[in-house]
Design an enzyme around this catalytic site. Structure first.
Site, short mmCIF file in Angstrom:
data_model
loop_
_atom_site.label_atom_id
_atom_site.label_comp_id
_atom_site.label_asym_id
_atom_site.label_seq_id
_atom_site.Cartn_x
_atom_site.Cartn_y
_atom_site.Cartn_z
N HIS A 117 0.85 -1.19 0.00
CA HIS A 117 0.00 0.00 0.00
C HIS A 117 0.88 1.24 0.00
O HIS A 117 1.71 1.42 0.89
CB HIS A 117 -0.92 -0.01 1.23
N GLN A 121 -5.67 -6.40 -0.74
CA GLN A 121 -6.12 -7.08 -1.97
C GLN A 121 -7.46 -6.50 -2.47
O GLN A 121 -7.67 -5.30 -2.30
CB GLN A 121 -6.23 -8.60 -1.74
P1 GDP Z 1 -3.14 -0.32 -2.88
O1 GDP Z 1 -2.48 -1.65 -2.82
O2 GDP Z 1 -4.61 -0.39 -3.17
O3 GDP Z 1 -2.87 0.54 -1.68
O4 GDP Z 1 -2.49 0.43 -4.14
P2 GDP Z 1 -0.92 0.50 -4.52
O5 GDP Z 1 -0.25 1.44 -3.60
O6 GDP Z 1 -0.36 -0.88 -4.65
O7 GDP Z 1 -1.00 1.05 -6.00
C1 GDP Z 1 -1.56 2.29 -6.29
C2 GDP Z 1 -0.48 3.19 -6.94
O8 GDP Z 1 -1.10 4.29 -7.56
C3 GDP Z 1 0.50 3.76 -5.95
O9 GDP Z 1 1.75 3.90 -6.58
C4 GDP Z 1 -0.09 5.14 -5.62
O10 GDP Z 1 0.88 6.09 -5.22
C5 GDP Z 1 -0.67 5.51 -6.96
N1 GDP Z 1 -1.87 6.35 -6.92
C6 GDP Z 1 -2.90 6.34 -6.02
N2 GDP Z 1 -3.88 7.19 -6.42
C7 GDP Z 1 -3.45 7.75 -7.58
C8 GDP Z 1 -4.04 8.68 -8.50
O11 GDP Z 1 -5.16 9.15 -8.34
N3 GDP Z 1 -3.31 8.98 -9.61
C9 GDP Z 1 -2.08 8.45 -9.85
N4 GDP Z 1 -1.45 8.80 -10.97
N5 GDP Z 1 -1.50 7.58 -9.01
C10 GDP Z 1 -2.18 7.22 -7.89
P1 IMO Z 2 -2.78 -5.00 -2.32
O1 IMO Z 2 -3.25 -5.01 -0.89
C1 IMO Z 2 -2.60 -7.08 -6.13
C2 IMO Z 2 -2.32 -11.44 -6.01
C3 IMO Z 2 -1.03 -12.07 -6.50
C4 IMO Z 2 -1.57 -13.36 -7.09
C5 IMO Z 2 -2.68 -13.73 -6.11
C6 IMO Z 2 -2.27 -14.76 -5.06
O2 IMO Z 2 -1.51 -4.25 -2.53
O3 IMO Z 2 -3.90 -4.58 -3.22
P2 IMO Z 2 -0.76 -14.55 -2.90
O4 IMO Z 2 0.68 -14.20 -2.74
O5 IMO Z 2 -1.69 -13.64 -2.17
O6 IMO Z 2 -1.05 -16.00 -2.62
O7 IMO Z 2 -1.03 -14.37 -4.48
O8 IMO Z 2 -3.06 -12.53 -5.46
N1 IMO Z 2 -2.17 -10.43 -4.95
C7 IMO Z 2 -2.29 -9.11 -5.14
N2 IMO Z 2 -2.50 -8.40 -6.28
N3 IMO Z 2 -2.53 -6.43 -4.96
C8 IMO Z 2 -2.34 -7.12 -3.81
O9 IMO Z 2 -2.39 -6.53 -2.60
C9 IMO Z 2 -2.18 -8.52 -3.87
N4 IMO Z 2 -1.94 -9.49 -2.96
C10 IMO Z 2 -1.96 -10.66 -3.62
O10 IMO Z 2 -0.42 -11.26 -7.47
O11 IMO Z 2 -2.18 -13.11 -8.34
MG MG Z 3 -0.89 -2.68 -3.67
#
Ligand code: GDP
Ligand code: IMO
Ligand code: MG
Length: 429
Positions: free
Chosen positions: A41, A223
């Site tokens: 995250h 997830q």
């Molecule tokens: P999460 O797992 O749901 O918390 O999401 P992640 O952090 O894995 O992936 C979201 C990515 O998008 C991160 O690199 C954030 O910094 C970025 N992000 C979040 N909101 C925005 C947005 O509105 N615009 C852009 N361009 N990036 C964003």
């Molecule tokens: P956040 O919280 C995206 C996906 C993996 C794989 C499947 C099973 O950042 O949104 P695992 O290691 O959990 O047994 O893998 O789930 N996966 C995610 N994809 N964001 C995540 O977390 C994920 N956590 C697991 O890529 O397809």
């Molecule tokens: Mg993520």
């Protein structure tokens, strides 16, 4: 204000971390309730990026208590490494606690995760290799270790002797791999015990006290709904329940106390790992969105698969989780496109579907049905209110809400806190 659940509505990485950080200063407690360090995250504050895997994304707010609930699986080694990184960044973790009931990822779990994937060959899932599946398997098989066991060395030793026999049998006989050594694991984990001890709590009284006082609580999902072990694209899912129901079981907060459920959705769709993805874009447009959106995994660095917004998935997520409020992120990534599509349903074997079907082979081979909207062809990055957005962008957001079955209350146009347009605060009143 009382209890609000926040979950990902798609296949993860919707931008949950950013939204949790944004809302954290309005609640007294943020509780992670499932998943493990498979999650990544991201929170960006003043251009500085912070990545959270096990630590709740509310930690940047020192006044907010951050709880790792019992539904989470905690890898102690990864947890301590993550703490070190945060401390080096000047982030205090005095406001962090872990449930003594949370299960631990043991050293053999990531190894079994990797070997299991290799064994599946072409049918592999594309897991994160963090040992999450094997840790939840052991929890359900009732041979798991809980964080609280770190405080009971004699029990840990006795149980490990039994469990390791099973694990080493599998490792050596089925996989021809090296066995694990009992005393090495014990030494390692008892070493962690001392460092983790200050964080370990019985979270039951903490949560009950907050509920009784009606203190605002935010539940942080990891997830997303389509990765849920039950409602997701099984077996291409994770091993926990990233749904509103999972948030309740993983925290001990009863469903009757939930006042609001927020679904975070990206303005398009991404997925890491294998499995059906009806709106996937392969080719130039997909590459363009991936690069513009920086769609590379926060945890593993893998390129994310990219596709159009799928309103059939969103409606399903809204309906199965009681989502009342949508946060739509990464709208800025679509700024330069001429035309933008939204999937409204699927055609499979002559039949029309308004929701993702259970048969993943059908979902894999179905045709997505699209509605096409004009792009806005203007930067949204500097917009600071919904009314600042170009009219075509407002129309897109509106249509996403209509087709998904819930109001879009927040629009995100960039990674930083300031790139957030709040139409209506999505927290429980
Ligand atoms: P999460 O797992 O749901 O918390 O999401 P992640 O952090 O894995 O992936 C979201 C990515 O998008 C991160 O690199 C954030 O910094 C970025 N992000 C979040 N909101 C925005 C947005 O509105 N615009 C852009 N361009 N990036 C964003
Ligand atoms: P956040 O919280 C995206 C996906 C993996 C794989 C499947 C099973 O950042 O949104 P695992 O290691 O959990 O047994 O893998 O789930 N996966 C995610 N994809 N964001 C995540 O977390 C994920 N956590 C697991 O890529 O397809
Ligand atoms: Mg993520």
């Amino acid at each position: 204000m009382s209890v609000t659940i926040l979950i990902g509505g798609q296949w993860g990485d919707e931008g949950k971390g950013k939204v949790i950080d944004l809302l954290a200063d309005r609640v007294s407690m943020v509780v992670r309730s499932q998943g493990g360090n498979n999650a990544g995250h991201t929170v960006v504050v003043n251009g500085r990026e912070h990545r959270f895997h096990l630590v709740p994304s509310g930690i940047l707010n020192p006044a907010t208590l951050c709880v790792i609930g019992h539904g989470v699986v905690v890898d102690p080694r990864a947890f301590l490494q993550e703490l070190d990184l945060h401390h080096a960044d000047g982030i205090a973790t005095d406001n962090l606690v872990i449930s003594e009931r949370a299960h631990m990822v043991m050293p053999y779990h990531p190894v079994l995760d990797k070997l299991g994937e290799e064994l599946r060959g072409d049918d592999r899932l594309g897991t994160t290799f963090r040992g999450i599946g094997p840790a939840y398997e052991d929890k359900v098989r009732r041979i798991g270790f809980r964080i609280g066991d770190l405080q009971k060395p004699a029990f840990l030793e006795k149980k490990l002797r039994f469990v390791l026999r099973l694990k080493n049998e599998t490792l050596t006989r089925l996989y021809g791999a090296e066995p694990f050594d009992e005393s090495a694991i014990l030494d390692e984990y008892l070493g962690y015990a001392e460092l983790i001890d200050p964080y370990i709590r019985d979270i039951y009284p903490i949560i009950q006290d907050a509920l009784q006082r009606r203190r605002p609580i935010l539940l942080e999902g990891a997830q997303g709904v389509m990765l849920d072990i039950d409602t997701g694209t099984y077996p291409y899912v994770t091993s926990s329940s990233p749904t509103a129901g999972g948030a309740c079981t993983g925290s001990g907060i009863p469903p009757s106390r939930i006042d609001k459920t927020i679904g975070v959705f990206k303005a398009y769709t991404t997925r890491v790992g294998y499995g059906p993805f009806p709106t996937e874009l392969v080719g130039e447009l997909g590459d363009f969105i991936r690069e513009t959106g920086g769609e590379y995994g926060t945890t593993t660095g893998r390129a994310r698969r990219v596709g159009w917004y799928d309103a059939a998935v969103a409606r399903y997520a809204v309906a199965t989780n009681g989502i009342d409020s949508i946060v739509l992120t990464k709208v800025d990534v679509l700024d330069t496109l001429d035309r933008i599509r939204i999937c409204t349903g699927y055609r499979s074997k002559g039949e029309l579907w308004d929701h993702p079907m259970a048969n993943i082979s059908h979902l894999k081979h179905c045709d997505a049905i699209y509605e096409e909207l004009p792009g806005w062809k203007a930067s949204t990055r500097d917009c600071r209110s919904f009314d600042d957005l170009p009219p075509a962008c407002q129309a897109y957001v509106q249509r996403v809400g209509e087709l998904s079955g819930a109001e879009v209350d927040v629009v995100s146009v960039g990674p930083d806190r300031e790139h957030t347009l709040v139409r209506s605060l999505p927290l429980a009143a």
